[in-house]
Design a protein around this motif. Structure first.
Motif, short mmCIF file in Angstrom:
data_model
loop_
_atom_site.label_atom_id
_atom_site.label_comp_id
_atom_site.label_asym_id
_atom_site.label_seq_id
_atom_site.Cartn_x
_atom_site.Cartn_y
_atom_site.Cartn_z
N LYS A 116 0.84 -1.19 0.00
CA LYS A 116 0.00 0.00 0.00
C LYS A 116 0.87 1.24 0.00
CE LYS A 116 -4.18 -1.75 2.32
NZ LYS A 116 -5.20 -1.10 1.48
N SER A 117 0.32 2.32 -0.47
CA SER A 117 1.00 3.60 -0.37
C SER A 117 0.68 4.19 1.00
CB SER A 117 0.55 4.55 -1.48
OG SER A 117 -0.83 4.87 -1.32
N ALA A 118 1.53 5.08 1.45
CA ALA A 118 1.30 5.74 2.73
C ALA A 118 2.05 7.07 2.73
CB ALA A 118 1.76 4.87 3.90
N TYR A 119 1.59 7.98 3.58
CA TYR A 119 2.28 9.26 3.73
C TYR A 119 3.07 9.23 5.03
CZ TYR A 119 3.11 14.21 4.53
OH TYR A 119 3.71 15.42 4.79
N SER A 120 4.37 9.52 4.92
CA SER A 120 5.24 9.55 6.09
C SER A 120 5.30 10.96 6.64
CB SER A 120 6.65 9.07 5.72
OG SER A 120 7.55 9.30 6.78
N GLU A 121 4.83 11.13 7.86
CA GLU A 121 4.83 12.46 8.47
C GLU A 121 6.25 12.94 8.77
OE1 GLU A 121 0.50 12.27 10.71
OE2 GLU A 121 2.29 11.61 11.81
N SER A 122 7.12 12.02 9.15
CA SER A 122 8.49 12.42 9.48
C SER A 122 9.30 12.79 8.25
CB SER A 122 9.20 11.28 10.24
OG SER A 122 9.28 10.11 9.43
N GLN A 123 9.05 12.09 7.13
CA GLN A 123 9.77 12.36 5.89
C GLN A 123 9.07 13.38 5.02
OE1 GLN A 123 10.19 7.78 5.37
NE2 GLN A 123 11.69 8.66 4.00
N ASN A 124 7.81 13.66 5.35
CA ASN A 124 7.00 14.58 4.55
C ASN A 124 6.97 14.14 3.09
OD1 ASN A 124 5.36 16.83 4.05
ND2 ASN A 124 7.11 18.13 3.53
N ALA A 125 6.78 12.83 2.91
CA ALA A 125 6.78 12.26 1.56
C ALA A 125 5.98 10.96 1.56
CB ALA A 125 8.21 11.99 1.11
N ASN A 126 5.58 10.55 0.37
CA ASN A 126 4.88 9.28 0.23
C ASN A 126 5.87 8.12 0.22
OD1 ASN A 126 2.23 10.33 0.02
ND2 ASN A 126 2.60 10.88 -2.12
N VAL A 127 5.47 7.00 0.79
CA VAL A 127 6.29 5.80 0.84
C VAL A 127 5.42 4.61 0.44
CG1 VAL A 127 7.81 6.69 2.64
CG2 VAL A 127 5.75 5.42 3.29
N ALA A 128 6.03 3.45 0.33
CA ALA A 128 5.30 2.20 0.10
C ALA A 128 5.40 1.35 1.36
CB ALA A 128 5.88 1.44 -1.09
N VAL A 129 4.35 0.64 1.66
CA VAL A 129 4.32 -0.22 2.84
C VAL A 129 3.96 -1.63 2.41
CG1 VAL A 129 3.37 -0.63 5.14
CG2 VAL A 129 3.53 1.71 4.25
N LYS A 130 4.87 -2.56 2.62
CA LYS A 130 4.59 -3.96 2.35
C LYS A 130 4.11 -4.58 3.66
CE LYS A 130 6.65 -8.14 0.36
NZ LYS A 130 7.83 -8.69 -0.34
N ILE A 131 2.93 -5.17 3.63
CA ILE A 131 2.33 -5.76 4.83
C ILE A 131 2.23 -7.26 4.62
CG2 ILE A 131 0.37 -5.72 6.41
CD1 ILE A 131 -0.33 -2.94 5.23
N ILE A 132 2.89 -8.02 5.48
CA ILE A 132 2.89 -9.48 5.38
C ILE A 132 2.18 -10.06 6.59
CG2 ILE A 132 4.34 -11.55 5.31
CD1 ILE A 132 6.54 -9.74 4.06
#
Length: 332
Positions: A27-43
């Protein structure tokens, strides 16, 4: 705890689904600490097979978290909840994967293909120099960042090379990856040199970039294997492929492992080694986008039905960079 709440607690706002795998999703996600979008792999450990949990997942987490290279997806953080869900926070490949890019653009310009293939080669040399192999290189696992730089992703089948008491490399016996990108020795179930398996897959990827189609039709594995063993590489007549590039592809797709180029020979090849071949306009993607001129060629990419050789231990899809220091934590 709900996935969105877990991520919010860690400073991430969950977004849309980018891909689904056998044992998880991305899933995509917004990182508040990086102030940028990231990807999250959930297993989800509870849904995963024992072989995946005991062998593939530990390798993936240990190896990918240790990697730091500009052309390998960065891992920012890894954490796990008490109910067995593993969260891997990664760089987002904002331009998507190479397969989708070729499907939308067709065959890529030579300069741009050369840039991407050099970046792929540097990433694989970085791995091979550390005796690490990927074993699932394919266009879907190559992501493009905002500046159209290539990032190698999905380390679900990665492993470290081992050697016997005499110093001889121990061959792999796990037949993994996708049939369309698999070397003939892998398709035949012969114990194989994993580094040379990666090289074969790279040859398929370069063919796709330059031709906008797959080099072999994997709908009939037996026939495909026969063609590969005959060392036949049929280039589309509708594409003008430079002879030096054909030579690179032909030598990476050699059925005899002893005659196949290794990663050092690839980087020293005259097609890749020529200076001044990547013009500045291509640093932000190709200036032109030529669709595949043959509907048959295009169908080979767009209509490909992928055949996995073994169970796929979850996909990263649009996950995307690995930082020198990856945080590993547990959320309860």
């Amino acid at each position: 705890m709900d996935e969105s709440l877990v991520l919010k607690k860690c400073g991430y706002i969950l977004g849309s689904t980018l891909g689904d795998g056998s044992y998880g999703k991305v899933k995509s996600a917004y990182s508040e600490s990086q102030n940028a979008n990231v990807a999250v792999k959930i297993i989800n450990r509870k849904k995963a097979a024992a072989d995946f949990l005991e062998k593939f997942l530990p390798r993936e987490l240990e190896i990918q978290a240790s990697l730091s290279h500009s052309n390998i997806v960065k891992i920012f953080k890894i954490f796990e909840t008490s109910n067995g869900k593993v969260f891997i926070i990664m760089e987002l490949g904002v331009q998507g994967d190479l397969l989708e890019f070729v499907k939308s653009r067709g065959a890529l310009p030579e300069d741009f293909s050369k840039k991407l293939f050099r970046q792929l080669s540097m990433a694989i040399k970085f791995l091979h120099d550390q005796d690490i192999v990927h074993r699932d290189l394919k266009c879907e696992n190559l992501l493009l960042d905002k500046d159209f730089n290539l990032k190698v992703s999905d380390f679900g089948f990665t492993r470290r090379i081992t050697y016997d008491d005499t110093g001889k490399m121990e061959l792999s016996k796990t037949f993994c990856g996708s049939a369309a990108y698999a070397a003939p020795e892998v398709l035949q179930g012969i114990p194989y040199n994993s580094k040379m398996y990666d090289v074969w897959s790279m040859g398929v990827i370069l063919f796709v970039m330059m031709c906008g189609s797959m080099p072999y039709d994997d709908s009939n594995i037996k026939r495909m294997l026969r063609i590969q063993k005959e060392h036949r590489v049929d280039f589309p007549r509708s594409k003008q492929i430079p002879g030096e590039c054909k030579d690179m592809i032909y030598k990476t797709l050699h059925p005899d492992v002893k005659k196949r180029l290794d990663i050092c020979a690839i980087l020293e090849h005259h097609w890749l080694g020529k200076t001044g071949e990547v013009s500045s306009r291509h640093h932000n993607g190709p200036a032109t986008s030529k669709p595949a001129s043959s509907s048959k060629d295009k169908k080979n990419v767009e209509g490909k039905v992928e055949t996995d050789i073994t169970t796929d231990p979850g996909k990263e899809d649009h996950a995307g960079p690995s930082s020198p220091r990856t945080e590993v934590a547990c959320v309860t």
